[in-house]
Design an enzyme around this catalytic site. Structure first.
Site, PDB file in Angstrom:
ATOM      1  N   ASP A 141     -24.304   7.039  -2.924  1.00 13.05           N
ATOM      2  CA  ASP A 141     -24.621   6.164  -3.169  1.00 13.05           C
ATOM      3  C   ASP A 141     -25.621   7.647  -4.837  1.00 13.05           C
ATOM      4  O   ASP A 141     -25.701   8.767  -4.641  1.00 13.05           O
ATOM      5  CB  ASP A 141     -26.380   6.480  -2.607  1.00 13.05           C
ATOM      6  CG  ASP A 141     -27.503   6.123  -3.218  1.00 13.05           C
ATOM      7  OD1 ASP A 141     -28.012   4.275  -2.421  1.00 13.05           O
ATOM      8  OD2 ASP A 141     -28.005   6.797  -3.833  1.00 13.05           O
ATOM      9  N   GLU A 143     -26.525   9.748  -7.884  1.00 12.07           N
ATOM     10  CA  GLU A 143     -27.116   9.651  -8.595  1.00 12.07           C
ATOM     11  C   GLU A 143     -27.173  10.003 -10.190  1.00 12.07           C
ATOM     12  O   GLU A 143     -26.402  10.428 -10.227  1.00 12.07           O
ATOM     13  CB  GLU A 143     -28.528  11.007  -8.245  1.00 12.07           C
ATOM     14  CG  GLU A 143     -28.666  10.724  -6.955  1.00 12.07           C
ATOM     15  CD  GLU A 143     -29.652   9.840  -6.843  1.00 12.07           C
ATOM     16  OE1 GLU A 143     -30.932   9.275  -7.150  1.00 12.07           O
ATOM     17  OE2 GLU A 143     -29.785   9.133  -5.228  1.00 12.07           O
ATOM     18  N   ASP A 241     -24.641   0.938  -8.093  1.00 11.77           N
ATOM     19  CA  ASP A 241     -23.825   1.841  -7.732  1.00 11.77           C
ATOM     20  C   ASP A 241     -22.747   1.510  -8.514  1.00 11.77           C
ATOM     21  O   ASP A 241     -21.686   2.179  -9.536  1.00 11.77           O
ATOM     22  CB  ASP A 241     -23.337   2.197  -6.496  1.00 11.77           C
ATOM     23  CG  ASP A 241     -24.898   3.156  -6.340  1.00 11.77           C
ATOM     24  OD1 ASP A 241     -24.997   3.857  -6.515  1.00 11.77           O
ATOM     25  OD2 ASP A 241     -26.050   1.923  -5.141  1.00 11.77           O
ATOM     26  N   HIS A 298     -33.887   9.466  -2.743  1.00  9.89           N
ATOM     27  CA  HIS A 298     -33.121  10.266  -4.195  1.00  9.89           C
ATOM     28  C   HIS A 298     -31.846  11.450  -4.270  1.00  9.89           C
ATOM     29  O   HIS A 298     -31.965  11.857  -5.312  1.00  9.89           O
ATOM     30  CB  HIS A 298     -34.350  10.282  -5.405  1.00  9.89           C
ATOM     31  CG  HIS A 298     -35.063   9.058  -4.871  1.00  9.89           C
ATOM     32  ND1 HIS A 298     -34.328   7.754  -5.843  1.00  9.89           N
ATOM     33  CD2 HIS A 298     -36.703   8.562  -5.153  1.00  9.89           C
ATOM     34  CE1 HIS A 298     -35.359   6.644  -5.316  1.00  9.89           C
ATOM     35  NE2 HIS A 298     -36.490   7.270  -4.910  1.00  9.89           N
ATOM     36  N   ASP A 303     -29.014  10.093   1.124  1.00 12.32           N
ATOM     37  CA  ASP A 303     -29.555   8.529   0.830  1.00 12.32           C
ATOM     38  C   ASP A 303     -28.055   7.777   1.580  1.00 12.32           C
ATOM     39  O   ASP A 303     -28.761   6.946   1.986  1.00 12.32           O
ATOM     40  CB  ASP A 303     -29.648   7.713  -0.362  1.00 12.32           C
ATOM     41  CG  ASP A 303     -31.356   7.895  -1.432  1.00 12.32           C
ATOM     42  OD1 ASP A 303     -31.558   8.224  -0.571  1.00 12.32           O
ATOM     43  OD2 ASP A 303     -31.068   8.117  -2.504  1.00 12.32           O
TER      44      ASP A 303
END
Length: 370
Positions: A141, A143, A241, A298, A303
């Protein structure tokens, strides 16, 4: 006891009682004069079976009347309240955590698996062994850099690269990988980005470039013997992603998109299809399986950990977790609103074609400034 009473079943039963039911005349001998199409029709009109369940049954060989009984039981379970579902699950000594839809699916899966097994056709059509098709799941995941107000000229860069390694056979998390990445196009994080992700300016200023992090990640995969001794699949929450963040970052960094990331598992789709829910955000999926979100939303690693909880629950409930999305090659297809599709669906026929042949590729990467 599980008895047949005027075409219905008492659901308070253990597996031994289901075996007794099938050893007796509860499931009638097959009518050899009945055609497969007639068997399909009978199953399609079974009380209360959902479209997804009917579709699954239609894809099977209907040579055994147990499928009609399974469809009938599904209909009975669909009519149960949450309290009734919990009562049945407790009698069967099964977990009672989760929403009504999750509990109903758990009960249906138990009865289907048991009835197929004692009918002697589990190995042909419903063996739990074929549900686990990978040795490991690698849950990612990302960011990325972001702004409060969306700007089409703003190019997002990956700033957190987390991964959680889940052993599929054991259903256990075995390791984690995490590194921040130093952005180049927009090296200064916006206040909104820091507030959203919890990633500070110092975190990225002292971090390696994305290409270095990707190399470290691939070394981690190789150290775990993933793609050589063990098979694995990437798992994400949605198509973004792989289809957006990684694709854009690889183009920006002028490196090849990793072969092992071209197919992945969108857990939102798997969850929706298995539990018969709409596509839901991560926080809602966590609630539906009866857990509280752990950590900070987040945060990429937090996550990924919560996605791992969902994968564990799906595995325990008997879901078949396989590739369901792939990278859109070339120019992305566009939606009606003009926004791109970041992925294309992977259907069962395609999965069967690539199963056992899909291997990761770890190319030698040239040095890059980005």
């Amino acid at each position: 006891m599980l008895h047949r009473v005027e075409g219905s079943f008492n659901m308070f039963a253990y597996s031994d009682e289901i075996k007794e039911m099938i050893r007796t005349d509860t499931i009638e001998p097959q009518n050899e004069n009945k055609t497969v199409e007639e068997e399909k029709t009978d199953s399609e009109v079974a009380d209360g079976a959902t479209d997804e369940e009917t579709k699954e049954l239609k894809e099977r060989e209907y040579s055994h009347p147990v499928y009609k009984q399974i469809a009938f039981l599904n209909g009975k379970i669909n009519s149960y309240s949450k309290a009734e579902l919990i009562k049945n699950l407790k009698m069967l000594k099964l977990d009672t955590d989760g929403s009504r839809s999750v509990l109903a699916k758990r009960l249906k899966t138990f009865y289907k698996k048991t009835m197929l097994n004692v009918s002697g056709i589990q190995e042909q059509n419903g063996s739990s062994k074929i549900r686990i098709l990978f040795d490991f799941y690698v849950i990612i995941d990302y960011e990325a850099t972001c702004e409060l107000l969306r700007n089409s000229d703003f190019k997002q860069e990956i700033i957190e690269f987390p991964a959680v390694l889940l052993n599929c056979q054991k259903g256990e998390v075995q390791d984690e990988f995490r590194s921040y990445c130093r952005p180049v196009l927009n090296p200064l994080l916006t206040e909104f980005c820091t507030e959203l992700t919890g990633i500070t300016q110092n975190d990225v200023d002292t971090a390696p470039l994305f290409t270095e992090v990707l190399t470290s990640f691939e070394e981690w995969l190789q150290k775990k013997k993933l793609g050589t001794k063990y098979s694995f699949a990437i798992v994400t929450d949605g198509p973004w992603d792989m289809g957006h963040f990684l694709k854009s970052q690889c183009a920006l960094s002028n490196i090849e998109f990793p072969t092992y990331c071209k197919y992945w598992i969108n857990i939102r789709k798997t969850f929706s299809n298995f539990y018969n829910t709409g596509k839901l955000p991560l926080s809602t999926m966590i609630q539906l399986i009866g857990r509280e979100f752990q950590g900070r939303a987040h945060s990429g690693l937090d996550d990924a950990r919560n996605i791992a909880f969902i994968v564990q629950r799906l595995l325990k409930d008997g879901a078949r977790i396989i590739f369901n999305e792939k990278l859109v090659e070339g120019n992305a297809r566009r939606r009606d609103d003009g926004n791109p599709f970041f992925s294309a669906p992977v259907h069962n026929t395609e999965f069967k074609a690539i199963q056992g042949k899909f291997r990761p590729n770890f190319p030698q990467r040239k040095s890059s400034k980005i």
